[in-house]
Scaffold this active site. Structure first.
Site, PDB file in Angstrom:
ATOM      1  N   ASN A   1     -10.281  -3.256   2.207  1.00  0.00           N
ATOM      2  CA  ASN A   1     -10.010  -3.133   0.774  1.00  0.00           C
ATOM      3  C   ASN A   1     -11.304  -2.814   0.033  1.00  0.00           C
ATOM      4  O   ASN A   1     -12.378  -2.741   0.642  1.00  0.00           O
ATOM      5  CB  ASN A   1      -9.410  -4.437   0.220  1.00  0.00           C
ATOM      6  CG  ASN A   1      -7.967  -4.649   0.628  1.00  0.00           C
ATOM      7  OD1 ASN A   1      -7.170  -3.721   0.636  1.00  0.00           O
ATOM      8  ND2 ASN A   1      -7.633  -5.881   0.969  1.00  0.00           N
TER       9      ASN A   1
ATOM     10  N   HIS B   1       0.826  -1.221   0.000  1.00  0.00           N
ATOM     11  CA  HIS B   1       0.000   0.000   0.000  1.00  0.00           C
ATOM     12  C   HIS B   1       0.855   1.263   0.000  1.00  0.00           C
ATOM     13  O   HIS B   1       0.526   2.266   0.627  1.00  0.00           O
ATOM     14  CB  HIS B   1      -0.964   0.000   1.193  1.00  0.00           C
ATOM     15  CG  HIS B   1      -1.949  -1.129   1.178  1.00  0.00           C
ATOM     16  ND1 HIS B   1      -3.143  -1.066   0.484  1.00  0.00           N
ATOM     17  CD2 HIS B   1      -1.918  -2.353   1.750  1.00  0.00           C
ATOM     18  CE1 HIS B   1      -3.803  -2.204   0.640  1.00  0.00           C
ATOM     19  NE2 HIS B   1      -3.068  -3.003   1.397  1.00  0.00           N
TER      20      HIS B   1
ATOM     21  N   TYR C   1       0.492  -4.866  11.635  1.00  0.00           N
ATOM     22  CA  TYR C   1       0.308  -3.470  11.216  1.00  0.00           C
ATOM     23  C   TYR C   1       0.955  -2.501  12.194  1.00  0.00           C
ATOM     24  O   TYR C   1       1.704  -1.609  11.800  1.00  0.00           O
ATOM     25  CB  TYR C   1      -1.182  -3.169  11.027  1.00  0.00           C
ATOM     26  CG  TYR C   1      -1.681  -3.581   9.659  1.00  0.00           C
ATOM     27  CD1 TYR C   1      -2.215  -2.665   8.768  1.00  0.00           C
ATOM     28  CD2 TYR C   1      -1.595  -4.903   9.240  1.00  0.00           C
ATOM     29  CE1 TYR C   1      -2.656  -3.039   7.512  1.00  0.00           C
ATOM     30  CE2 TYR C   1      -2.021  -5.293   7.987  1.00  0.00           C
ATOM     31  CZ  TYR C   1      -2.549  -4.364   7.124  1.00  0.00           C
ATOM     32  OH  TYR C   1      -2.964  -4.742   5.873  1.00  0.00           O
TER      33      TYR C   1
END
Length: 484
Positions: free
Chosen positions: A127, A54, A337
């Site tokens: 997404n 990303h 993350y």
């Protein structure tokens, strides 16, 4: 026989590289899975300094307004009453490309939202597709490697892409979406968004339900043909970024309606697909969409780096009333993350203006690189303490759910990777099917090993015989007899 055992970075053999260790078949994932933690932690540190995935993205500020009372299902303050508005920041992105890549490539689009609530920040990190390619986080580094550049040629490698997909049949549903017309959105404004994973909502009484998030674009779905997308990529690789900025700048504020699907907790044990498997959807006939609210983007960033590039999101950024599920992919993301952000932006990334909670943050985290606030001043710096420092609030603990089983590397019980992909194909018009097949054939032609093509054709055929046959014909091959 040559020893070709996969090993950890410290040389120990790996017994299972397909399934993370969970407490029973449904988890949660155990921190004792040192191979999983090492694999994810190393993967997060493979690129400096851009995001590993990303990397190319665009963002905007806006607000979320509740339009339907869902307080019976969740005590989360941002969903607490009709008319309530919560400020937010959104980042859209492509997955595989680098910072300088083109916006109009065939790729899923990241759809990440940071809500600045009075109970802390809440991130929905999803997404523009309701499913994903894999369903266990232990496979994520390997999957993304196939989407990146070959270590020798430094070129994209279709053989690696299709080799992995053909050996991971759970990817078929997402591959079918990616290769369809929706694989290249016309703009970031003309696509839906999804939380993708299953989450748990818990109300003030402690009652819970499983939920899935759906953001439906009010602009309508619009897509680009491969030829037009390729032309735009050459003429204006920042087309989506520019379109979003210009739309907001002229007052054409993009908006999405948020809906949720709600599943009673007990249904998880009897539903025909595992509801925690992120490669599957829940039928909307079984669990209809329930309106929650409306998201509007109405303000552009003042500085791209400070806001869009330094924005950090994690599905583990939760608030009371929103809990996690035993989804194996989600469980890995809860670690990966935040860990990626600590590496890429720094230990104090949560204190940056774009990421900082709007309510007061009170904890005992101190020091670290680039600590630019008061660092807690002279206040007490440990807990428990006798000096009136902040203390835990048991009423805000994550809701419990029962766990049973043996701690081991376990795959999902359900291995039907074909029904939903076949259903998707059969829902398409003839024109959409033709586009899908043409896109797949074009993407698979450069694959250098016929065995990989035949294996993938077999998956398409199992989803729907026509689907597999048309792809095979397009590649000048025949469906393998053993598949028929």
């Amino acid at each position: 026989m040559t020893n070709n055992k996969l090993t950890t970075s410290w040389g120990a053999p790996v017994g299972d590289n397909q399934n993370s260790i969970t407490a029973g078949g449904r988890g949660p994932t155990l921190i004792q899975d040192v191979h999983l933690l090492e694999k994810l932690a190393h993967f997060n540190r493979e690129r400096v300094p851009e995001r590993v995935v990303h990397a190319k993205g665009a963002g905007a500020h806006g607000y979320f307004e509740v339009t339907n009372d869902v307080s019976n299902y969740t005590k989360a303050s941002l969903f607490s009453k009709v008319g309530k508005r919560t400020p937010l920041f959104v980042r859209f992105s492509t997955v595989a490309g680098e910072l300088g890549s083109a916006d109009t490539v065939r790729d899923p689009r990241g759809f990440s939202i940071k809500f600045y609530t009075e109970e802390g920040n809440y991130d929905i990190v999803g997404n523009n597709t309701p499913v994903f390619f894999i369903r266990d986080a232990i496979k994520f580094p390997d999957f993304i490697h196939t989407q990146k550049r070959d270590p020798q040629t430094h070129l994209k490698n279709p053989t690696a892409v299709w080799d992995f997909w053909s050996l991971s049949p759970e990817s078929l549903h997402q591959v079918s979406i990616l290769m369809s017309d929706r694989g290249i959105p016309a703009t970031l404004r003309h696509m839906h968004g999804f939380g993708s994973h299953t989450f748990k909502w818990t109300n003030a009484e402690g009652d819970g339900v499983w939920i899935k998030y759906h953001f439906k674009t009010e602009q309508g779905i619009k897509n680009l043909s491969p030829d037009v997308a390729a032309q735009i990529a050459g003429e204006n690789p920042d087309y989506h970024t520019e379109d979003l900025f210009n739309a907001i700048e002229k007052g054409d504020f993009p908006a999405w309606k948020l809906y949720v699907q709600i599943m009673p907790l007990e249904d998880a044990d009897t539903y025909r697909f595992d509801p925690f498997d992120v490669t599957k959807v829940w039928s909307q006939k079984d669990y209809p969409l329930i309106e929650v609210g409306r998201m509007v983007l109405n303000r552009n960033p003042e500085n791209y780096f400070a806001e869009v590039e330094q924005a950090t999101f994690s599905p583990g950024t939760l608030v009371p009333g929103v809990d996690v599920s035993p989804d194996k992919m989600l469980q890995g993301r809860l670690f990966a993350y935040h860990d990626a952000h600590r590496y890429r932006v720094g230990a104090n990334h949560q204190a940056l203006p774009i990421n900082r909670a709007r309510n007061e943050v009170k904890n005992y985290q101190r020091d670290g690189q680039m600590r630019f606030d008061g660092n807690g001043g002279k206040s007490v710096y440990y807990e428990p303490n006798s000096f009136g420092g902040p203390t835990e609030s048991p009423e805000d603990k994550q809701a419990a759910y029962p766990v049973t089983g043996v701690a081991e590397s376990v795959a999902y019980d359900h291995h039907d990777h074909y029904t939903q992909a076949g259903d998707l194909y059969r829902l398409m018009t003839e024109e959409q099917r033709a586009h899908l097949v043409a896109n797949i054939v074009g993407a698979m032609k450069p694959v250098t090993k016929e065995e990989i093509k035949l294996r993938q054709i077999g998956h398409f055929y199992k989803a729907d015989p026509e689907y597999g046959t048309r792809v095979a014909e397009g590649l000048g091959l025949s469906v393998p007899e053993e598949v028929k």
